[in-house]
Design an enzyme around this catalytic site. Sequence first.
Site, PDB file in Angstrom:
ATOM      1  N   ASP A 196       0.254  -1.065   0.109  1.00 60.76           N
ATOM      2  CA  ASP A 196      -0.329   0.030   0.014  1.00 60.76           C
ATOM      3  C   ASP A 196       0.298   0.843  -0.027  1.00 60.76           C
ATOM      4  OD1 ASP A 196      -1.783   2.539   1.475  1.00 60.76           O
ATOM      5  OD2 ASP A 196      -3.094   0.635   0.895  1.00 60.76           O
ATOM      6  N   HIS A 246      -9.653  -5.621  -2.710  1.00 59.22           N
ATOM      7  CA  HIS A 246      -8.578  -5.686  -1.896  1.00 59.22           C
ATOM      8  C   HIS A 246      -8.493  -6.105  -0.902  1.00 59.22           C
ATOM      9  CE1 HIS A 246      -9.735  -1.505  -2.264  1.00 59.22           C
ATOM     10  NE2 HIS A 246      -9.124  -1.418  -0.887  1.00 59.22           N
ATOM     11  N   HIS A 271      -6.458  -6.158   2.347  1.00 57.92           N
ATOM     12  CA  HIS A 271      -5.426  -5.282   3.369  1.00 57.92           C
ATOM     13  C   HIS A 271      -4.235  -6.334   4.295  1.00 57.92           C
ATOM     14  CE1 HIS A 271      -6.500  -1.012   2.457  1.00 57.92           C
ATOM     15  NE2 HIS A 271      -8.081  -1.121   2.460  1.00 57.92           N
TER      16      HIS A 271
HETATM   17  P1  AMP Z   1      -9.439   1.083   0.191  1.00 56.37           P
HETATM   18  O1  AMP Z   1     -10.686   1.362  -0.745  1.00 56.37           O
HETATM   19  O2  AMP Z   1     -10.753   1.803   1.292  1.00 56.37           O
HETATM   20  O3  AMP Z   1      -9.929  -0.190   0.739  1.00 56.37           O
HETATM   21  O4  AMP Z   1      -8.514   2.252   0.164  1.00 56.37           O
HETATM   22  C1  AMP Z   1      -7.883   1.831  -0.747  1.00 56.37           C
HETATM   23  C2  AMP Z   1      -5.747   1.442  -0.526  1.00 56.37           C
HETATM   24  O5  AMP Z   1      -5.365   1.899  -1.319  1.00 56.37           O
HETATM   25  C3  AMP Z   1      -5.034   2.877   0.468  1.00 56.37           C
HETATM   26  O6  AMP Z   1      -5.344   1.974   2.069  1.00 56.37           O
HETATM   27  C4  AMP Z   1      -5.138   3.444  -0.781  1.00 56.37           C
HETATM   28  O7  AMP Z   1      -3.306   3.631   0.096  1.00 56.37           O
HETATM   29  C5  AMP Z   1      -4.417   2.475  -1.171  1.00 56.37           C
HETATM   30  N1  AMP Z   1      -4.260   2.604  -2.862  1.00 56.37           N
HETATM   31  C6  AMP Z   1      -4.245   3.591  -3.591  1.00 56.37           C
HETATM   32  N2  AMP Z   1      -4.192   3.429  -4.800  1.00 56.37           N
HETATM   33  C7  AMP Z   1      -2.633   3.461  -4.388  1.00 56.37           C
HETATM   34  C8  AMP Z   1      -1.424   2.858  -5.871  1.00 56.37           C
HETATM   35  N3  AMP Z   1      -1.149   3.147  -6.868  1.00 56.37           N
HETATM   36  N4  AMP Z   1      -0.437   1.518  -4.700  1.00 56.37           N
HETATM   37  C9  AMP Z   1      -0.539   0.866  -3.724  1.00 56.37           C
HETATM   38  N5  AMP Z   1      -1.466   0.855  -2.696  1.00 56.37           N
HETATM   39  C10 AMP Z   1      -3.076   2.415  -3.926  1.00 56.37           C
END
Ligand code: AMP
Length: 130
Positions: free
Chosen positions: A28, A92, A94
Amino acid sequence: MSVFTKIINGEIPCYKVAENEDFIAFLDINPNAPGHTLCVPKKEVNKIFDLDSETYFDLMDFSREVALALREEVTCLRIGMSVIGLEVPHVHVHLIPLRDMEDMRFSNKVSLTDEEMQDIATRVKERFDH
Ligand code: AMP
């Protein structure tokens, strides 16, 4: 097309930690804790419980394998798991290496250098691949 599909297609970079035919895992970019990893099905589906059950269980298997590699390479008490998806509408999981309960709070962020991110990704990937 989601930002994760762009990563899967190689259009934007990531710190990759694992990949197989159907799934990819990468760090992330705005981590709660060092080693915070996202496990993503290559098929773009918005909500996790809309996955067909085979993909859902395969995602859990893949996430487990990534978590086992992660906990060997990152100092932590255990790996926490969470599914949110409010920011990126592409399923995704986490995986968050936990040192305390605060690491599960998404308002709690750490800042790592490019070198530190690359180092974690390389070590976890090496462990995953063997
Ligand atoms: P959520 O959709 O609320 O589960 O959060 C999306 C997660 O994706 C967040 O923790 C962001 O920091 C992460 N994120 C967004 N864009 C990217 C990227 N290009 N590469 C890696 N992580 C990302």
